[in-house]
Every structure is written in C-alpha cells, then in structure tokens.
Design an enzyme around this catalytic site. Structure first.
Site, PDB file in Angstrom:
ATOM      1  N   GLY A   1      18.185  49.863  27.369  1.00  0.00           N
ATOM      2  CA  GLY A   1      17.823  51.249  27.680  1.00  0.00           C
ATOM      3  C   GLY A   1      17.879  51.431  29.180  1.00  0.00           C
ATOM      4  O   GLY A   1      18.769  50.883  29.845  1.00  0.00           O
TER       5      GLY A   1
ATOM      6  N   LYS B   1       1.296  47.821  40.540  1.00  0.00           N
ATOM      7  CA  LYS B   1       2.222  48.648  39.763  1.00  0.00           C
ATOM      8  C   LYS B   1       1.508  49.280  38.568  1.00  0.00           C
ATOM      9  O   LYS B   1       1.799  50.405  38.160  1.00  0.00           O
ATOM     10  CB  LYS B   1       3.412  47.781  39.298  1.00  0.00           C
ATOM     11  CG  LYS B   1       4.444  48.508  38.446  1.00  0.00           C
ATOM     12  CD  LYS B   1       5.242  49.499  39.245  1.00  0.00           C
ATOM     13  CE  LYS B   1       5.956  50.564  38.453  1.00  0.00           C
ATOM     14  NZ  LYS B   1       6.778  50.182  37.343  1.00  0.00           N
TER      15      LYS B   1
ATOM     16  N   ASN C   1       2.469  57.931  34.926  1.00  0.00           N
ATOM     17  CA  ASN C   1       3.037  58.075  33.587  1.00  0.00           C
ATOM     18  C   ASN C   1       2.276  59.080  32.716  1.00  0.00           C
ATOM     19  O   ASN C   1       2.876  60.048  32.231  1.00  0.00           O
ATOM     20  CB  ASN C   1       3.168  56.705  32.910  1.00  0.00           C
ATOM     21  CG  ASN C   1       4.200  55.835  33.616  1.00  0.00           C
ATOM     22  OD1 ASN C   1       4.449  56.009  34.802  1.00  0.00           O
ATOM     23  ND2 ASN C   1       4.803  54.904  32.916  1.00  0.00           N
TER      24      ASN C   1
ATOM     25  N   SER D   1       8.881  57.118  32.521  1.00  0.00           N
ATOM     26  CA  SER D   1       9.277  56.599  31.203  1.00  0.00           C
ATOM     27  C   SER D   1       8.387  57.178  30.108  1.00  0.00           C
ATOM     28  O   SER D   1       8.841  57.405  28.988  1.00  0.00           O
ATOM     29  CB  SER D   1       9.254  55.072  31.190  1.00  0.00           C
ATOM     30  OG  SER D   1       8.006  54.591  31.604  1.00  0.00           O
TER      31      SER D   1
ATOM     32  N   GLU E   1       3.592  54.284  25.683  1.00  0.00           N
ATOM     33  CA  GLU E   1       3.006  52.949  25.971  1.00  0.00           C
ATOM     34  C   GLU E   1       1.548  53.029  26.423  1.00  0.00           C
ATOM     35  O   GLU E   1       1.059  52.117  27.072  1.00  0.00           O
ATOM     36  CB  GLU E   1       3.838  52.266  27.060  1.00  0.00           C
ATOM     37  CG  GLU E   1       5.212  51.828  26.615  1.00  0.00           C
ATOM     38  CD  GLU E   1       5.978  51.146  27.740  1.00  0.00           C
ATOM     39  OE1 GLU E   1       6.231  51.796  28.765  1.00  0.00           O
ATOM     40  OE2 GLU E   1       6.307  49.967  27.586  1.00  0.00           O
TER      41      GLU E   1
HETATM   42  N1  LIG Z   1      12.328  53.995  32.951  1.00  0.00           N
HETATM   43  C1  LIG Z   1      11.698  53.668  34.075  1.00  0.00           C
HETATM   44  O1  LIG Z   1      11.832  54.341  35.117  1.00  0.00           O
HETATM   45  C2  LIG Z   1      10.819  52.454  34.129  1.00  0.00           C
HETATM   46  C3  LIG Z   1      10.449  51.772  32.989  1.00  0.00           C
HETATM   47  N2  LIG Z   1       9.669  50.654  33.085  1.00  0.00           N
HETATM   48  C4  LIG Z   1       9.220  49.920  31.908  1.00  0.00           C
HETATM   49  O2  LIG Z   1      10.319  49.169  31.392  1.00  0.00           O
HETATM   50  C5  LIG Z   1      10.181  48.995  29.969  1.00  0.00           C
HETATM   51  C6  LIG Z   1      11.437  49.543  29.296  1.00  0.00           C
HETATM   52  O3  LIG Z   1      11.457  50.941  29.545  1.00  0.00           O
HETATM   53  P1  LIG Z   1      12.781  51.827  29.482  1.00  0.00           P
HETATM   54  O4  LIG Z   1      13.941  51.018  29.872  1.00  0.00           O
HETATM   55  O5  LIG Z   1      12.472  53.061  30.214  1.00  0.00           O
HETATM   56  O6  LIG Z   1      12.816  52.109  27.913  1.00  0.00           O
HETATM   57  P2  LIG Z   1      14.006  52.696  27.020  1.00  0.00           P
HETATM   58  O7  LIG Z   1      13.350  53.375  25.880  1.00  0.00           O
HETATM   59  O8  LIG Z   1      14.974  53.433  27.876  1.00  0.00           O
HETATM   60  O9  LIG Z   1      14.734  51.384  26.511  1.00  0.00           O
HETATM   61  C7  LIG Z   1      14.216  50.558  25.510  1.00  0.00           C
HETATM   62  C8  LIG Z   1      15.404  49.958  24.798  1.00  0.00           C
HETATM   63  O10 LIG Z   1      14.910  49.010  23.852  1.00  0.00           O
HETATM   64  C9  LIG Z   1      15.726  49.130  22.701  1.00  0.00           C
HETATM   65  N3  LIG Z   1      15.053  48.584  21.530  1.00  0.00           N
HETATM   66  C10 LIG Z   1      13.914  49.022  20.927  1.00  0.00           C
HETATM   67  N4  LIG Z   1      13.632  48.289  19.837  1.00  0.00           N
HETATM   68  C11 LIG Z   1      14.637  47.369  19.735  1.00  0.00           C
HETATM   69  C12 LIG Z   1      14.929  46.354  18.795  1.00  0.00           C
HETATM   70  N5  LIG Z   1      14.159  46.137  17.728  1.00  0.00           N
HETATM   71  N6  LIG Z   1      16.034  45.597  18.993  1.00  0.00           N
HETATM   72  C13 LIG Z   1      16.858  45.819  20.057  1.00  0.00           C
HETATM   73  N7  LIG Z   1      16.628  46.779  20.982  1.00  0.00           N
HETATM   74  C14 LIG Z   1      15.544  47.557  20.804  1.00  0.00           C
HETATM   75  C15 LIG Z   1      15.949  50.612  22.553  1.00  0.00           C
HETATM   76  O11 LIG Z   1      17.055  50.820  21.698  1.00  0.00           O
HETATM   77  P3  LIG Z   1      17.088  52.008  20.594  1.00  0.00           P
HETATM   78  O12 LIG Z   1      17.750  53.138  21.299  1.00  0.00           O
HETATM   79  O13 LIG Z   1      17.889  51.434  19.496  1.00  0.00           O
HETATM   80  O14 LIG Z   1      15.664  52.314  20.217  1.00  0.00           O
HETATM   81  C16 LIG Z   1      16.219  50.990  24.007  1.00  0.00           C
HETATM   82  O15 LIG Z   1      17.575  50.833  24.327  1.00  0.00           O
HETATM   83  C17 LIG Z   1       8.909  49.769  29.577  1.00  0.00           C
HETATM   84  O16 LIG Z   1       7.821  48.890  29.528  1.00  0.00           O
HETATM   85  C18 LIG Z   1       8.741  50.772  30.731  1.00  0.00           C
HETATM   86  O17 LIG Z   1       7.400  51.171  30.917  1.00  0.00           O
HETATM   87  C19 LIG Z   1       9.337  50.127  34.300  1.00  0.00           C
HETATM   88  C20 LIG Z   1       9.683  50.753  35.454  1.00  0.00           C
HETATM   89  C21 LIG Z   1      10.419  51.999  35.453  1.00  0.00           C
HETATM   90  C1  LIG Z   2       9.360  54.530  38.071  1.00  0.00           C
HETATM   91  C2  LIG Z   2       7.925  54.687  37.677  1.00  0.00           C
HETATM   92  C3  LIG Z   2       7.077  54.080  38.760  1.00  0.00           C
HETATM   93  C4  LIG Z   2       7.533  56.086  37.668  1.00  0.00           C
HETATM   94  O1  LIG Z   2       8.456  56.963  37.142  1.00  0.00           O
HETATM   95  C5  LIG Z   2       7.722  53.992  36.362  1.00  0.00           C
HETATM   96  O2  LIG Z   2       7.366  52.833  36.352  1.00  0.00           O
HETATM   97  C6  LIG Z   2       7.945  54.626  35.038  1.00  0.00           C
HETATM   98  O3  LIG Z   2       8.502  55.719  34.961  1.00  0.00           O
HETATM   99  O4  LIG Z   2       7.557  54.000  34.037  1.00  0.00           O
END
Ligand SMILES: NC(=O)C1=CN([C@@H]2O[C@H](COP(=O)(O)OP(=O)(O)OC[C@H]3O[C@@H](n4cnc5c(N)ncnc54)[C@H](OP(=O)(O)O)[C@@H]3O)[C@@H](O)[C@H]2O)C=CC1
Ligand SMILES: CC(C)(CO)C(=O)C(=O)O
Length: 379
Positions: free
Chosen positions: A15, A224, A232, A316, A328
């Site tokens: 993702g 963080k 969030n 997110s 979350e």
């Molecule tokens: N986005 C941001 O700016 C930030 C996010 N984070 C943290 O990073 C983590 C990930 O967030 P983010 O990347 O935004 O989340 P996303 O929802 O964008 O990505 C999660 C991914 O996991 C996949 N997934 C879920 N279940 C499964 C499974 N059973 N098997 C394989 N793949 C699976 C989803 O696929 P599917 O489409 O098939 O469900 C999706 O592609 C979280 O903890 C978030 O809080 C941290 C900093 C910044």
């Molecule tokens: C990038 C940041 C700090 C805030 O958007 C984050 O961690 C999130 O979106 O989950």
C-alpha cells in the site's frame, strides 16, 4: 566473473508505505523486491492495472514526478514459491498483521529477518502471544518507525507528500533485553542482510534511514506515537488535510499529548530513567528522553512534523475513514487507554484519549452510514 549478490526482500502490504519503500529500494539498490498480495485476484489486478509496475508521485519534489519501476516477481498465498523467507517487511495496517502473516508462517523461521513498519504500539505483544508462540522458532525482529507521509488520491495514484525519514532497530522479544549495547548495532550492520540492505549508503541517504539501538528507536517510536495520537484521529474526525489545522490545533494536541505522556512515563519507566542508570557508560548510547518527550516540546514537534513537513498529506487514518476501512485507533489512542487500565489508574486519567478514540470511531461509522443511507445534509 563473479555473480553480483542480490538480497531478496518480500513486502507484505504493497500500500502507501510498502510502495514508498519498494520504489526507493528499486531506485537505489539491486535488491529483488517481491510483493506478497492477499489473493490471486489482487495479484492479477496489480499485474493488469499497473502493468506489473510499482509507482509513486513525489509531490514534495519540483514538478511532482511520477516514478515507476517494474516488479520482477510478485506472489500471493496460492502462488507462493514455498521457500524459506530471508527478509520480510510488514507494511499492512496493524490490525491486518495476524491475518496477513498467516499463509507465510511455515516459511518464517529463526533465520528470517522480519521488520514491522507500522504506526502505533502493542503489536509486539500480539506477535509474542498470538503469532510466534514457540520462542525457539521466532524470526529476528526489527521495528521501523517511519515518518514519511503517503496517501492515495481519487485517481488511485499514491502521492509521497512528506519526506521525513525512518528509524530502524532490532526489536527484542523479551522485556529483559530492552536495553541494548552499541555493539549490537555494529554487529547487525556487519552481518545482518536486512540491516545491510536498508543501510546501503545511497538508499539510506535518499530514504532518510537511521539505524540505532532499541532504546534510541523506542524513544523515536514514542515521539512518533504522539504525532499519530494527535494528527491521525483529529484529521480523520474533522475530515481535513494535515496542514489545514496548523494554526488552530495547539489546544487539542496539548490535551492529548499531556495525557499520553503521563501514562507513557509510567509504562516505559526504564526508558525515562535510562540516563540515570546508563549515562556515562561508553558501552551504551547517550540520550536524554526527558528533554525531548515534554508536553511543550511535543506540541511544537507534532505540529512541525504533522502539519508542516506533512502539510499536504491526508493522514493514514483519514484515508481509512474515507475508504470505509477499519481504523488503527486501538493501537494508537486506544493503546493508551488500555495501558492506563493495565496500570490500574483512575479511568479519568485517560479520558481525553478515550473521547478522541470514540470521536474517530464515530466519524468512520458516520461515513459508513452515509454510504448506505445517503448524506442527509444534502436532502
Ligand atoms: N500512509 C502514511 O502516510 C503512513 C502510514 N504509516 C503506517 O504504516 C502502516 C501501513 O499504512 P499504509 O501503507 O498507509 O496502509 P495501506 O492501507 O495503504 O496499505 C496496507 C496494504 O496492506 C495490504 N494488505 C492488507 N491485508 C493483507 C493481506 N492479508 N495480505 C497481503 N496484503 C494485505 C493492503 O492490500 P489490500 O488493498 O488488498 O487490502 C494494502 O495494500 C500503518 O500502520 C500506518 O499507520 C506510517 C507512516 C505514514
Ligand atoms: C505521515 C503521518 C505522520 C501523518 O500523516 C502519519 O504517520 C500517518 O498519516 O499515519
């Protein structure tokens, strides 16, 4: 002629975070990056819709270039090669971890390096108590604390909106091993294939990667955590972009941070007392957690990282709320509420975070209800 060595790295959760990491690994290293999809259907979608490429728009760069890189191999539970996994990145949402890991558990062993790149706290307990119960067959665990901001827009394009780096450390399985000597960092850098890959100079510089002891990373993780406990749920509840609340978020951020810190100081006592015990001992890194994790400093740091560096990001949690996915909150504000109860504190000691948790959950419920019943404001 000697063949060049290639490290294989599987990414579970391609993702926002999985992609930002995959794209820079493909740009700056020769690693074989293998995404693991949830099903044959999702794998086929990726291959058809994206032409087997992973892409991200770097909107913080001039001209907002869209960078695309071909993926040589991608897998799903049905097509998995059934070979042991060397390096596994988990970038699913926290609440998806258990289900996502399940099909790959037979291929994760004590030689596997597994890094969690997720927000929030409390996932280690889940891994220990529900996933890797046999203490003799546990992977080498690492934690990544990532501050880059990435969101998916209405056209489905991932936008890297804020460049803010990432910290990694080896994550001990037991509480007794929580304080690490500097030598652990040196040994991993020399011998561990995951650390060696993530700390390759070009990649580490471009991605803002820092490698440290667990206690240094934990201090960064709590930092963080406070960013996420504020940004969030507040942006998800208000349904806004991070930068929009920059000039007005001070009072609510102060209430959340002050309450979180009072509880975290009790729950993570050894960290807050670290300097008294280890200060002046050359085998351990020096750090002063009490100078950084204060309410005043954190109100300004959360605003700087959340609303300034990530001004254009949609958090997110707001993204999850908009796409009607679970949020979350249990691993962020809900974690603090659970900690207070575990520490037998008065329920009033966590009432700000409890209310914030309820408001964010209510926002998701409202979005879901509008999808079914329509938006009553426009009738
Ligand atoms: N986005 C941001 O700016 C930030 C996010 N984070 C943290 O990073 C983590 C990930 O967030 P983010 O990347 O935004 O989340 P996303 O929802 O964008 O990505 C999660 C991914 O996991 C996949 N997934 C879920 N279940 C499964 C499974 N059973 N098997 C394989 N793949 C699976 C989803 O696929 P599917 O489409 O098939 O469900 C999706 O592609 C979280 O903890 C978030 O809080 C941290 C900093 C910044
Ligand atoms: C990038 C940041 C700090 C805030 O958007 C984050 O961690 C999130 O979106 O989950």
């Amino acid at each position: 002629m000697t063949a060049t060595h290639r490290t294989t790295i599987h990414i579970l959760g391609l993702g926002a975070m999985g992609t930002v990491l995959a794209v820079d690994l493909l740009r700056f290293t020769n690693a074989l990056v293998v995404p693991l999809f949830r099903s044959q259907e999702r794998l086929a979608q990726f291959q058809e819709a994206n032409g087997n490429k992973t892409s991200i728009r770097k909107i913080y760069l001039e001209g907002a270039p869209l960078l695309s890189y071909p993926i040589e191999r991608s897998e799903c539970p049905e097509s998995f090669s059934k070979k042991p996994i060397d390096n596994l990145v988990v970038t699913t949402k926290t609440y998806q971890t258990k289900e996502a890991l399940a099909p790959y558990l037979p291929y994760i062993n004590e030689n596997t390096n597994l890094i969690l790149i997720q927000n929030g706290l409390g996932i280690l307990q889940l891994l220990r108590e529900e996933i890797f119960i046999d203490s003799k067959n546990r992977p080498n665990l690492f934690q990544g604390v990532i501050s880059h901001g990435v969101y998916q827009d209405n056209a489905g394009v991932l936008n890297h909106a804020g460049w803010a780096g990432m910290k990694i450390a080896r994550l001990p399985w037991t509480d007794e091993d929580m304080i690490q000597k500097k030598i652990i960092v040196k040994q991993d850098l020399a011998n561990n294939s995951l650390v060696k890959l993530l700390m390759e100079p070009k990649f580490a510089k471009e991605f803002g990667m820092e490698h440290s002891t667990y206690q240094e990373m934990l201090s960064g993780q709590l930092f963080k955590f406070l960013v996420n406990a504020c940004i969030n749920p507040v942006t998800a509840t208000l349904d806004c972009i991070n930068g929009e609340i920059k000039d007005s978020c001070g009072p609510i951020f102060r209430s959340i941070i002050d309450e979180c810190l009072q509880i975290l100081r009790l729950a993570y006592k050894p960290l807050f007392e670290y300097r008294e015990k280890f200060g002046g001992n050359d085998e351990y890194p020096d750090m002063n957690v009490n100078e950084v994790l204060t309410t005043d400093n954190m109100v300004s740091e959360v605003t700087r990282i959340g609303c300034d560096i990530n001004a254009k990001n949609s958090s997110s949690m707001r993204q999850d709320s908009l796409f009607l996915r679970d949020i979350e909150i249990e691993f962020i504000n809900g974690y603090v509420v659970r900690l207070a109860s575990k520490l037998n504190l008065d329920p009033n000691s966590s009432k700000v975070n409890k209310t914030i948790q309820e408001m964010a959950s209510l926002r998701l419920a409202l979005n879901r209800s509008r999808k079914i019943n329509g938006d009553w404001r426009s009738e």
